[in-house]
Design an enzyme around this catalytic site. Structure first.
Site, PDB file in Angstrom:
ATOM      1  N   GLY A 118      48.588  40.836  42.094  1.00  0.00           N
ATOM      2  CA  GLY A 118      47.667  41.609  42.921  1.00  0.00           C
ATOM      3  C   GLY A 118      47.135  40.732  44.041  1.00  0.00           C
ATOM      4  O   GLY A 118      47.615  39.616  44.241  1.00  0.00           O
ATOM      5  N   GLY A 139      41.267  39.611  40.049  1.00  0.00           N
ATOM      6  CA  GLY A 139      41.055  39.326  38.631  1.00  0.00           C
ATOM      7  C   GLY A 139      42.291  38.822  37.906  1.00  0.00           C
ATOM      8  O   GLY A 139      42.364  38.893  36.677  1.00  0.00           O
ATOM      9  N   LYS A 140      43.238  38.261  38.632  1.00  0.00           N
ATOM     10  CA  LYS A 140      44.475  37.749  38.006  1.00  0.00           C
ATOM     11  C   LYS A 140      44.160  36.578  37.070  1.00  0.00           C
ATOM     12  O   LYS A 140      44.606  36.552  35.924  1.00  0.00           O
ATOM     13  CB  LYS A 140      45.487  37.294  39.073  1.00  0.00           C
ATOM     14  N   GLU A 166      48.868  31.014  39.872  1.00  0.00           N
ATOM     15  CA  GLU A 166      49.253  30.787  41.281  1.00  0.00           C
ATOM     16  C   GLU A 166      50.775  30.612  41.420  1.00  0.00           C
ATOM     17  O   GLU A 166      51.261  29.686  42.092  1.00  0.00           O
ATOM     18  CB  GLU A 166      48.517  29.555  41.845  1.00  0.00           C
ATOM     19  N   GLN A 177      52.909  32.074  43.117  1.00  0.00           N
ATOM     20  CA  GLN A 177      53.486  32.190  44.477  1.00  0.00           C
ATOM     21  C   GLN A 177      53.619  30.835  45.163  1.00  0.00           C
ATOM     22  O   GLN A 177      54.309  30.729  46.169  1.00  0.00           O
ATOM     23  CB  GLN A 177      52.657  33.150  45.332  1.00  0.00           C
ATOM     24  N   CYS A 226      35.023  48.934  52.566  1.00  0.00           N
ATOM     25  CA  CYS A 226      34.689  50.313  52.167  1.00  0.00           C
ATOM     26  C   CYS A 226      34.518  50.509  50.659  1.00  0.00           C
ATOM     27  O   CYS A 226      34.139  51.599  50.230  1.00  0.00           O
ATOM     28  CB  CYS A 226      35.763  51.275  52.675  1.00  0.00           C
TER      29      CYS A 226
HETATM   30  P1  ADP Z   1      42.157  36.255  41.410  1.00  0.00           P
HETATM   31  O1  ADP Z   1      42.716  35.243  40.458  1.00  0.00           O
HETATM   32  O2  ADP Z   1      42.946  37.544  41.434  1.00  0.00           O
HETATM   33  O3  ADP Z   1      41.971  35.695  42.797  1.00  0.00           O
HETATM   34  P2  ADP Z   1      39.762  35.897  39.873  1.00  0.00           P
HETATM   35  O4  ADP Z   1      40.133  36.247  38.462  1.00  0.00           O
HETATM   36  O5  ADP Z   1      39.690  34.448  40.218  1.00  0.00           O
HETATM   37  O6  ADP Z   1      40.717  36.674  40.885  1.00  0.00           O
HETATM   38  O7  ADP Z   1      38.344  36.510  40.228  1.00  0.00           O
HETATM   39  C1  ADP Z   1      37.976  37.826  39.944  1.00  0.00           C
HETATM   40  C2  ADP Z   1      36.476  37.927  40.176  1.00  0.00           C
HETATM   41  O8  ADP Z   1      36.183  37.746  41.555  1.00  0.00           O
HETATM   42  C3  ADP Z   1      35.856  39.270  39.838  1.00  0.00           C
HETATM   43  O9  ADP Z   1      35.581  39.437  38.485  1.00  0.00           O
HETATM   44  C4  ADP Z   1      34.577  39.241  40.674  1.00  0.00           C
HETATM   45  O10 ADP Z   1      33.525  38.612  39.953  1.00  0.00           O
HETATM   46  C5  ADP Z   1      34.917  38.306  41.836  1.00  0.00           C
HETATM   47  N1  ADP Z   1      35.048  38.995  43.136  1.00  0.00           N
HETATM   48  C6  ADP Z   1      34.631  38.472  44.318  1.00  0.00           C
HETATM   49  N2  ADP Z   1      34.938  39.303  45.342  1.00  0.00           N
HETATM   50  C7  ADP Z   1      35.559  40.371  44.806  1.00  0.00           C
HETATM   51  C8  ADP Z   1      36.141  41.580  45.363  1.00  0.00           C
HETATM   52  N3  ADP Z   1      36.143  41.839  46.670  1.00  0.00           N
HETATM   53  N4  ADP Z   1      36.705  42.454  44.511  1.00  0.00           N
HETATM   54  C9  ADP Z   1      36.703  42.197  43.177  1.00  0.00           C
HETATM   55  N5  ADP Z   1      36.182  41.099  42.610  1.00  0.00           N
HETATM   56  C10 ADP Z   1      35.616  40.175  43.405  1.00  0.00           C
HETATM   57 MG    MG Z   2      43.495  33.315  40.712  1.00  0.00          MG
END
Ligand code: ADP
Ligand code: MG
Length: 191
Positions: free
Chosen positions: A21, A26-27, A94, A96, A153
């Protein structure tokens, strides 16, 4: 019991799971949740991340909401193969940032009867498929697409907006460089 049936009964099969995603979807959080559950099940786990991702910690994967789990940094995909021989469940964050060799590495680990959980961005900041994720998605048994929240949004966000000027495909960063955006609010600037 015939020989074929014996093989089916006793040999454990492995598989590949993908969590993909946009950024902030949240990955890493989901990867940590699955790995923790495997630990509760008393399975030997090992988590890897590429050298390039030293944003929060050298020794852990860390989510944007500060959940973490110990991990090992590797220089390349082949190193995962060498270092995961004693693990039953292998997590990779990570994805990618690895090259296409990660595909063969994941196949080999899964073929040896293990569970591989791979988390990574499925699209780059221009919304183009981010290799080697498309190849991994094609061969995986299970796929989860996580969505963030669009900062403009509030709709489900499937894309990553780069908010700083830099044309490189790889620019490691967090909220300083990127925002989660939906399809409508994601802007691709030609450079
Ligand atoms: P990823 O690994 O996909 O980058 P993470 O698991 O590190 O994501 O982080 C997910 C967390 O980021 C969510 O639980 C939330 O607390 C925080 N967060 C910050 N900005 C956003 C956003 N725009 N949408 C959803 N979650 C967000
Ligand atoms: Mg991540």
């Amino acid at each position: 019991m015939n020989e074929n049936l014996q093989i089916r009964t006793y040999k454990k099969t492995g598989h590949i799971e993908i969590i993909c995603g946009s950024m902030f979807s949240g990955k890493t959080e989901e990867l940590i949740r699955r790995i923790r559950r495997a630990e509760i099940a008393k399975q030997r786990v090992k988590v890897f991340k590429p050298k390039i991702d030293n944003r929060y910690s050298e020794f852990s994967i860390v989510s944007h909401n500060e959940r973490s789990f110990p991990s090992e940094i590797v220089d390349n995909a082949e190193e995962i193969l060498e270092k995961s021989f004693d693990a039953e469940v292998i997590g990779i964050d990570e994805a990618q940032f690895f090259d296409n060799n990660l595909v063969e590495v994941c196949q080999q680990i899964a073929d040896s009867g293990k569970r591989v959980i791979v988390a990574g961005l499925d699209q780059d900041y221009k919304a183009m498929p981010f290799e080697p994720m498309p190849q991994l998605l094609a061969i995986a048994e299970y796929i989860t697409k996580t969505l963030a929240v669009c900062v403009i949004c509030g709709a489900p966000a499937n894309r990553t907006q780069r908010v700083t000027e830099n044309p490189d495909r790889v620019l490691v960063g967090g909220e300083n460089h990127y925002e989660a955006r939906c399809r409508l609010h994601h802007i691709v600037k030609e450079s």
